[in-house]
Design an enzyme around this catalytic site. Structure first.
Site, PDB file in Angstrom:
ATOM      1  N   GLN A  23       0.860  -1.166   0.000  1.00 21.37           N
ATOM      2  CA  GLN A  23       0.000   0.000   0.000  1.00 21.37           C
ATOM      3  C   GLN A  23       0.902   1.224   0.000  1.00 21.37           C
ATOM      4  OE1 GLN A  23      -3.035  -0.146  -0.771  1.00 21.37           O
ATOM      5  NE2 GLN A  23      -4.407  -0.738   0.901  1.00 21.37           N
ATOM      6  N   SER A  24       0.465   2.303  -0.650  1.00 21.70           N
ATOM      7  CA  SER A  24       1.345   3.450  -0.866  1.00 21.70           C
ATOM      8  C   SER A  24       1.653   4.239   0.394  1.00 21.70           C
ATOM      9  CB  SER A  24       0.736   4.389  -1.915  1.00 21.70           C
ATOM     10  OG  SER A  24       0.594   3.710  -3.151  1.00 21.70           O
ATOM     11  N   THR A  25       0.687   4.327   1.314  1.00 27.20           N
ATOM     12  CA  THR A  25       0.882   5.130   2.532  1.00 27.20           C
ATOM     13  C   THR A  25       0.362   4.375   3.735  1.00 27.20           C
ATOM     14  OG1 THR A  25      -1.275   6.234   2.372  1.00 27.20           O
ATOM     15  CG2 THR A  25       0.570   7.254   1.196  1.00 27.20           C
ATOM     16  N   GLN A  28      -3.361   4.568   3.969  1.00 29.74           N
ATOM     17  CA  GLN A  28      -4.070   3.576   3.166  1.00 29.74           C
ATOM     18  C   GLN A  28      -4.091   2.225   3.866  1.00 29.74           C
ATOM     19  OE1 GLN A  28      -2.403   3.435  -0.765  1.00 29.74           O
ATOM     20  NE2 GLN A  28      -3.313   5.376  -1.393  1.00 29.74           N
TER      21      GLN A  28
END
Length: 271
Positions: A23-25, A28
């Site tokens: 997941q990017s962050t 998230q």
């Protein structure tokens, strides 16, 4: 899912199946749990294609890491290394953007998979990077993923600029100001901070220079407030001798003249 094109061979099944989850962050990871569940659910795809649960290796230590670069993604680096060592029979990812949003990183992985006879599986299908048509399709997916990242960044940047043009963008304020409950800028409630700034400008108006202002503060043994530079306790007031560089930043900061300004190259409060 069935291997209708006969891409899966016995040599693939003898090696491990690597499931890459990202997941990017961190936000998230916490809020967009459905995507994470869908990624972990791909383990069943591998089982349906002939791998056992014992052969599955889940690489999920890149949760909360952007796919724009492999520099800080230790999980992706491990994946590429193990592919190169011939330990991986298939690489599994929900979509290309989970594996990489950078064409350089993506094509490096494709090259390693082609050389080591490693398959790639995503939500849409099964691919053999050693086959021209599959490699072409995977290359196009990688290009689209990188372009999507560019569009997302441009959209985000455009929103930031629009807020800035309206003077509504919340940026870190210089010492002496803070955001109130209504999100509007107000003077810092600490009276000592307010008085120090008033004295600073009064002294500058009298002396006419930043260096003379600093000299006057030092001669009187006066300290001056500043915000902590670290992200932790960044709104904490620190007291210390007034520096010439600090005085110049204050004098050149439009906030003290009552104007909103936004510099794209920095989020620093300016003092």
């Amino acid at each position: 899912m069935q291997d209708t094109q006969g891409k899966i061979k016995s040599q693939h099944l003898r090696r491990s199946a690597y499931l890459y989850v990202r997941q990017s962050t961190l936000r998230q990871v916490v809020e967009n749990t459905e995507s994470t569940k869908r990624q972990y659910a791909l383990r069943q795809r591998a089982v349906q294609l002939g791998w056992t649960l014992e052969q599955l290796v889940v690489v999920d230590n890149d949760l909360g890491q952007s796919g724009a670069s492999a520099a800080d993604r230790m999980g992706f680096k491990k994946l590429v290394t193990d592919v190169g060592l011939g330990l991986v029979g298939i690489v599994i990812g929900l979509e290309v953007s989970r594996l990489a949003r950078n064409c350089t990183d993506w094509h490096r992985l494709l090259e390693m998979c082609a050389l080591s006879d490693t398959l790639i599986l995503d939500e849409d299908g099964l691919y053999d990077p050693a086959h021209f048509n599959d490699r072409l399709l995977l290359g196009l997916k990688g290009t689209m993923s990188e372009a999507e990242l560019h569009v997302l960044k441009a959209r985000l940047h455009g929103g930031i600029l629009n807020k800035a043009r309206r003077g509504e963008l919340a940026v870190r304020l210089p010492v002496g100001f803070e955001y109130g409950p209504d999100k509007k800028v107000r003077l810092h409630p600490d009276q000592q901070v307010q008085e120090s700034l008033r004295l600073f400008f009064e002294t500058f108006n009298r002396t006419g220079s930043a260096s003379a202002t600093v000299k006057a503060f030092r001669e009187q043994g006066l300290n001056f407030p500043s915000y902590a530079q670290k992200k932790v306790n960044k709104d904490h007031i620190l007291w210390g001798p007034l520096l010439t560089s600090q005085a110049l930043r204050i004098l050149n900061n439009p906030r003290y003249a009552g104007a909103f300004f936004f510099r794209q190259d920095t989020s620093s409060p300016g003092c």
